[in-house]
Design a protein around this motif. Structure first.
Motif, PDB file in Angstrom:
ATOM      1  N   GLN A  30       0.844  -1.189   0.000  1.00 27.49           N
ATOM      2  CA  GLN A  30       0.000   0.000   0.000  1.00 27.49           C
ATOM      3  C   GLN A  30       0.878   1.238   0.000  1.00 27.49           C
ATOM      4  OE1 GLN A  30      -2.367  -0.601   3.550  1.00 27.49           O
ATOM      5  NE2 GLN A  30      -4.067  -1.462   2.362  1.00 27.49           N
ATOM      6  N   GLY A  31       0.307   2.333  -0.517  1.00 28.27           N
ATOM      7  CA  GLY A  31       1.054   3.578  -0.550  1.00 28.27           C
ATOM      8  C   GLY A  31       1.332   4.132   0.831  1.00 28.27           C
ATOM      9  N   ARG A  32       0.391   4.013   1.754  1.00 28.09           N
ATOM     10  CA  ARG A  32       0.606   4.547   3.101  1.00 28.09           C
ATOM     11  C   ARG A  32       1.662   3.750   3.848  1.00 28.09           C
ATOM     12  NH1 ARG A  32      -5.456   3.101   5.308  1.00 28.09           N
ATOM     13  NH2 ARG A  32      -5.415   0.837   4.878  1.00 28.09           N
ATOM     14  N   ALA A  33       1.739   2.442   3.574  1.00 26.10           N
ATOM     15  CA  ALA A  33       2.808   1.650   4.189  1.00 26.10           C
ATOM     16  C   ALA A  33       4.171   2.102   3.668  1.00 26.10           C
ATOM     17  CB  ALA A  33       2.594   0.167   3.905  1.00 26.10           C
ATOM     18  N   TYR A  34       4.221   2.437   2.390  1.00 20.57           N
ATOM     19  CA  TYR A  34       5.486   2.923   1.828  1.00 20.57           C
ATOM     20  C   TYR A  34       5.862   4.269   2.442  1.00 20.57           C
ATOM     21  CZ  TYR A  34       8.532   5.229  -1.567  1.00 20.57           C
ATOM     22  OH  TYR A  34       9.553   5.923  -2.156  1.00 20.57           O
ATOM     23  N   GLN A  35       4.895   5.154   2.638  1.00 15.88           N
ATOM     24  CA  GLN A  35       5.190   6.458   3.231  1.00 15.88           C
ATOM     25  C   GLN A  35       5.697   6.306   4.662  1.00 15.88           C
ATOM     26  OE1 GLN A  35       5.298   9.255   1.632  1.00 15.88           O
ATOM     27  NE2 GLN A  35       4.498   8.428  -0.297  1.00 15.88           N
ATOM     28  N   ARG A  36       5.120   5.389   5.405  1.00 12.26           N
ATOM     29  CA  ARG A  36       5.620   5.155   6.764  1.00 12.26           C
ATOM     30  C   ARG A  36       7.037   4.586   6.727  1.00 12.26           C
ATOM     31  NH1 ARG A  36       0.116   3.217   7.558  1.00 12.26           N
ATOM     32  NH2 ARG A  36      -1.039   4.734   8.818  1.00 12.26           N
ATOM     33  N   ALA A  37       7.303   3.714   5.757  1.00 11.86           N
ATOM     34  CA  ALA A  37       8.647   3.147   5.639  1.00 11.86           C
ATOM     35  C   ALA A  37       9.672   4.237   5.344  1.00 11.86           C
ATOM     36  CB  ALA A  37       8.671   2.079   4.549  1.00 11.86           C
ATOM     37  N   VAL A  38       9.322   5.189   4.472  1.00 12.19           N
ATOM     38  CA  VAL A  38      10.233   6.300   4.179  1.00 12.19           C
ATOM     39  C   VAL A  38      10.502   7.112   5.436  1.00 12.19           C
ATOM     40  CG1 VAL A  38      10.483   8.439   2.861  1.00 12.19           C
ATOM     41  CG2 VAL A  38       9.571   6.398   1.754  1.00 12.19           C
ATOM     42  N   GLY A  39       9.448   7.364   6.210  1.00 14.20           N
ATOM     43  CA  GLY A  39       9.642   8.107   7.454  1.00 14.20           C
ATOM     44  C   GLY A  39      10.543   7.375   8.429  1.00 14.20           C
ATOM     45  N   LEU A  40      10.392   6.057   8.546  1.00 15.37           N
ATOM     46  CA  LEU A  40      11.222   5.307   9.482  1.00 15.37           C
ATOM     47  C   LEU A  40      12.682   5.257   9.037  1.00 15.37           C
ATOM     48  CD1 LEU A  40       8.918   2.296  10.463  1.00 15.37           C
ATOM     49  CD2 LEU A  40       9.467   4.345  11.793  1.00 15.37           C
ATOM     50  N   VAL A  41      12.919   5.288   7.731  1.00 16.95           N
ATOM     51  CA  VAL A  41      14.308   5.314   7.257  1.00 16.95           C
ATOM     52  C   VAL A  41      15.012   6.562   7.757  1.00 16.95           C
ATOM     53  CG1 VAL A  41      15.746   5.540   5.195  1.00 16.95           C
ATOM     54  CG2 VAL A  41      13.918   3.852   5.251  1.00 16.95           C
ATOM     55  N   ARG A  50      18.757   4.572  21.501  1.00 11.96           N
ATOM     56  CA  ARG A  50      18.612   3.233  20.946  1.00 11.96           C
ATOM     57  C   ARG A  50      17.781   3.300  19.671  1.00 11.96           C
ATOM     58  NH1 ARG A  50      15.973  -0.528  25.061  1.00 11.96           N
ATOM     59  NH2 ARG A  50      16.762  -2.121  23.639  1.00 11.96           N
ATOM     60  N   HIS A  51      18.105   2.422  18.737  1.00 12.75           N
ATOM     61  CA  HIS A  51      17.415   2.424  17.448  1.00 12.75           C
ATOM     62  C   HIS A  51      16.185   1.526  17.524  1.00 12.75           C
ATOM     63  CE1 HIS A  51      20.273   4.672  14.844  1.00 12.75           C
ATOM     64  NE2 HIS A  51      21.089   4.366  15.835  1.00 12.75           N
ATOM     65  N   THR A  52      15.243   1.947  18.332  1.00  9.95           N
ATOM     66  CA  THR A  52      13.965   1.265  18.435  1.00  9.95           C
ATOM     67  C   THR A  52      12.936   2.004  17.594  1.00  9.95           C
ATOM     68  OG1 THR A  52      13.340   2.540  20.392  1.00  9.95           O
ATOM     69  CG2 THR A  52      14.508   0.456  20.753  1.00  9.95           C
ATOM     70  N   LEU A  53      11.789   1.375  17.398  1.00 12.10           N
ATOM     71  CA  LEU A  53      10.734   2.016  16.626  1.00 12.10           C
ATOM     72  C   LEU A  53      10.224   3.266  17.335  1.00 12.10           C
ATOM     73  CD1 LEU A  53       9.554   1.238  13.903  1.00 12.10           C
ATOM     74  CD2 LEU A  53       7.636   0.187  15.083  1.00 12.10           C
ATOM     75  N   THR A  54      10.142   3.221  18.641  1.00 13.20           N
ATOM     76  CA  THR A  54       9.693   4.379  19.412  1.00 13.20           C
ATOM     77  C   THR A  54      10.655   5.544  19.260  1.00 13.20           C
ATOM     78  OG1 THR A  54       8.605   2.934  21.010  1.00 13.20           O
ATOM     79  CG2 THR A  54       9.080   5.187  21.705  1.00 13.20           C
ATOM     80  N   GLN A  55      11.971   5.270  19.307  1.00 17.64           N
ATOM     81  CA  GLN A  55      12.950   6.341  19.152  1.00 17.64           C
ATOM     82  C   GLN A  55      12.871   6.964  17.765  1.00 17.64           C
ATOM     83  OE1 GLN A  55      15.020   7.618  21.424  1.00 17.64           O
ATOM     84  NE2 GLN A  55      14.244   6.280  23.020  1.00 17.64           N
ATOM     85  N   SER A  56      12.615   6.155  16.756  1.00 14.54           N
ATOM     86  CA  SER A  56      12.492   6.703  15.401  1.00 14.54           C
ATOM     87  C   SER A  56      11.283   7.619  15.293  1.00 14.54           C
ATOM     88  CB  SER A  56      12.381   5.566  14.380  1.00 14.54           C
ATOM     89  OG  SER A  56      13.552   4.769  14.375  1.00 14.54           O
ATOM     90  N   LEU A  57      10.179   7.251  15.916  1.00 10.39           N
ATOM     91  CA  LEU A  57       8.985   8.101  15.881  1.00 10.39           C
ATOM     92  C   LEU A  57       9.200   9.391  16.652  1.00 10.39           C
ATOM     93  CD1 LEU A  57       6.221   5.371  16.323  1.00 10.39           C
ATOM     94  CD2 LEU A  57       6.968   6.494  14.213  1.00 10.39           C
ATOM     95  N   TRP A  67       0.290   5.084  17.464  1.00 12.58           N
ATOM     96  CA  TRP A  67       1.458   4.500  16.815  1.00 12.58           C
ATOM     97  C   TRP A  67       1.193   3.081  16.309  1.00 12.58           C
ATOM     98  CZ3 TRP A  67       5.870   5.902  20.798  1.00 12.58           C
ATOM     99  CH2 TRP A  67       6.079   7.295  20.760  1.00 12.58           C
ATOM    100  N   SER A  68      -0.015   2.593  16.440  1.00  8.84           N
ATOM    101  CA  SER A  68      -0.282   1.190  16.114  1.00  8.84           C
ATOM    102  C   SER A  68       0.028   0.872  14.653  1.00  8.84           C
ATOM    103  CB  SER A  68      -1.742   0.852  16.410  1.00  8.84           C
ATOM    104  OG  SER A  68      -2.037   1.070  17.776  1.00  8.84           O
ATOM    105  N   ALA A  69      -0.318   1.788  13.752  1.00 16.06           N
ATOM    106  CA  ALA A  69      -0.084   1.526  12.336  1.00 16.06           C
ATOM    107  C   ALA A  69       1.406   1.411  12.023  1.00 16.06           C
ATOM    108  CB  ALA A  69      -0.715   2.634  11.492  1.00 16.06           C
ATOM    109  N   TRP A  70       2.239   2.154  12.748  1.00 14.02           N
ATOM    110  CA  TRP A  70       3.681   2.067  12.539  1.00 14.02           C
ATOM    111  C   TRP A  70       4.218   0.710  12.993  1.00 14.02           C
ATOM    112  CZ3 TRP A  70       6.271   6.170  10.235  1.00 14.02           C
ATOM    113  CH2 TRP A  70       5.563   7.348  10.130  1.00 14.02           C
ATOM    114  N   TYR A  71       3.716   0.226  14.112  1.00 18.74           N
ATOM    115  CA  TYR A  71       4.173  -1.075  14.606  1.00 18.74           C
ATOM    116  C   TYR A  71       3.656  -2.221  13.724  1.00 18.74           C
ATOM    117  CZ  TYR A  71       6.169   0.845  18.870  1.00 18.74           C
ATOM    118  OH  TYR A  71       6.953   1.522  19.761  1.00 18.74           O
ATOM    119  N   ARG A  72       2.483  -2.041  13.142  1.00 19.73           N
ATOM    120  CA  ARG A  72       1.953  -3.081  12.262  1.00 19.73           C
ATOM    121  C   ARG A  72       2.735  -3.191  10.956  1.00 19.73           C
ATOM    122  NH1 ARG A  72      -3.273  -1.430  14.300  1.00 19.73           N
ATOM    123  NH2 ARG A  72      -3.490   0.053  12.572  1.00 19.73           N
ATOM    124  N   LEU A  73       3.573  -2.202  10.664  1.00 19.36           N
ATOM    125  CA  LEU A  73       4.416  -2.286   9.482  1.00 19.36           C
ATOM    126  C   LEU A  73       5.359  -3.477   9.558  1.00 19.36           C
ATOM    127  CD1 LEU A  73       5.178  -0.748   6.832  1.00 19.36           C
ATOM    128  CD2 LEU A  73       6.968   0.386   8.167  1.00 19.36           C
TER     129      LEU A  73
END
Length: 479
Positions: A30-41, A50-57, A67-73
């Motif tokens: 999905q396009g929104r999953a790709y946009q979240r992936a770009v943000g996490l990069v 620490r390089h955790t998902l929470t620290q990236s957000l 933040w649920s949608a980010w973790y579901r990535l």
């Protein structure tokens, strides 16, 4: 009136990242999953803790909201690791001519875990202990398959292509099946071979470099066609010469083995007076390697695959001229796949090329250190059976993506100088230089120092600068 909202042109380094990200867009469902992936990069770049998902957000400034949608990535099949790897592999092909072998390196590594219940974790040997007093630790085992970039002034760099799970049978059940390291290595080599065939590079051979853990009979038997394996072997390996053709064929099965060949280590004391010397370019210098080639030979229980034995003599070389510091390297022994040409068995590549790539295999170990210590691979604490594996593969993919963008922008020896006045930096840019350049290009700060420095009177720029600086403060927190 001048348009003050116009965006400046992206720096070449950042432009390369966006081009690579766009090339990986088909791997996301999905396009929104790709946009979240770009943000996490980019969140990985700006994370100082620490390089955790929470620290990236937190680094992205997303402090409010769900933040649920980010973790579901990572916990849901929003993308497939194989699809990401296929796109990354395709992006490396323009850098390797079709007339030269495509070189890869394979090695096993472990990701340290502190939990007894994390999927894929088990008790493994801890390489951080000394050899005379080994220890164990809780970890996940992976197979690292990397692409060493073409040499430039004796420099190379290992860019990961895949990070395949190789969990033991006694590991906590995960989404990935249990298999040995060599089985994962064989799957990786078959994947590379299939990728070259799909890209229209069927005649191009694959040169695979491996350590002694992959000198396994079943791996030799299952080696795909047009794959050259160069693997380190034991000093006491049982080898045999090829059987001699009988003058007159008689009844019975022809012999599978010839006479017994000396052990690889025995050639060091065989009284050979002449050891050929081959200069090998290493990090801007030339190192003299003395070697011998013997063969064709066959391994015990593997008479159907002829091999060549390369014996590299130990080195005792001067590394510090002022204090007369020496570095010692012991002898090493390698088995190489043999090819049949012009009615006889021959080495698949010239010996200078083989010795050069054997030395560069160490770059995969350098990549392990950079990924774990620099990018924090394995720091994402994911308990979902899928996320426990995909989170590690995701971090490795981010490392490979950013590294490949730096290689496309600068090459290997064309990186920017360090901000220090007393040292311009090494000839090959380091991972720290790459990280600093990303932050400098995106934040407009050389080396990014999170300090209160002077700002100009342009409030349009000052507001953006202060917002970016504020995001770095929660990102540096360790949660």
């Amino acid at each position: 009136m001048k348009d003050i909202t116009a965006q400046p042109e992206l720096p070449p380094l950042v432009r390369s990242v966006f081009q690579l990200l766009q090339a990986h867009r088909p791997a996301f469902h999905q396009g929104r999953a790709y946009q979240r992936a770009v943000g996490l990069v980019f969140g990985e770049i700006f994370s100082f803790g620490r390089h955790t998902l929470t620290q990236s957000l937190l680094a992205l400034g997303i402090t409010d909201g769900d933040w649920s949608a980010w973790y579901r990535l990572l916990s849901r099949p929003r993308f497939e690791e194989g699809a990401l790897a296929d796109r990354l592999f395709r992006e490396t092909l323009p850098h390797v001519p079709a007339t030269e072998p495509y070189c890869v390196a394979i090695d096993g590594t472990s990701i340290h875990r502190s939990s007894l219940k994390m999927p894929g974790s088990s008790w493994l040997k801890d390489t951080r202990f000394s050899a005379f007093r080994p220890g164990i630790h809780r970890a996940q085992r992976f197979l690292h398959g990397a692409w060493p970039t073409p040499l430039q002034e004796g420099f190379s760099r290992a860019i990961p292509l895949r990070f395949l799970p190789a969990f033991p049978p006694k590991a906590i059940p995960a989404e990935a099946p249990a298999r040995r390291e060599w089985e994962a290595g064989l799957a990786f080599l078959a994947w590379v071979r299939a990728g070259l065939d799909a890209a229209g590079r069927g005649p191009q051979s694959v040169l695979a470099l491996a350590d002694g853990g992959f000198d396994v009979l079943d791996l030799w038997r299952g080696l795909p066609e047009r794959v050259i394996l160069v693997v380190r072997t034991a000093r006491n390996r049982r080898l045999f010469w090829l059987p001699k053709a009988p003058a007159q064929p008689g009844p019975g099965r022809p012999p599978s083995y010839g006479e017994r060949a000396p052990h690889p280590a025995d050639w060091l004391h065989a009284g050979l007076r002449h050891w050929p010397t081959q200069p090998v370019p290493v990090r801007g210098k030339s190192i003299q390697m003395r070697y011998q080639v013997f063969g064709p030979v066959v391994r015990e229980d593997l008479p159907e695959r002829p091999l060549f034995l390369i014996v590299v003599k130990g080195m005792h070389r001067l590394v510090g001229k002022k204090k007369r510091t020496y570095k010692h390297k012991g002898p090493s022994f390698y088995l190489v796949s043999a090819i049949h040409q012009a009615g006889q068995w021959q080495l698949p590549l010239p010996i200078p090329d083989l010795l050069t790539w054997l030395w560069q295999r160490w770059e995969i170990e350098v990549a392990h250190r950079e990924m774990k210590s620099g990018l924090g691979v394995g720091e994402k604490q994911c308990w979902n059976p899928r996320a426990a594996v995909v989170s590690v593969q995701w971090s490795v993919w981010v490392y490979a993506l950013l590294l490949l963008a730096g290689y496309r922008t600068w090459g290997l020896c064309g990186g920017p100088a360090t901000p220090a006045r007393w040292w311009p930096g090494a000839k090959r840019w380091s991972f720290t230089t790459l990280w600093r350049s990303y932050r400098a290009a995106l934040w407009g700060h050389r080396g990014f120092r999170a300090l209160w420095t002077g700002t100009g009177d342009n409030w349009w720029k000052k507001e953006t600068w202060l917002a970016a600086l504020e995001n770095s403060i929660p990102a540096a927190a360790r949660i």
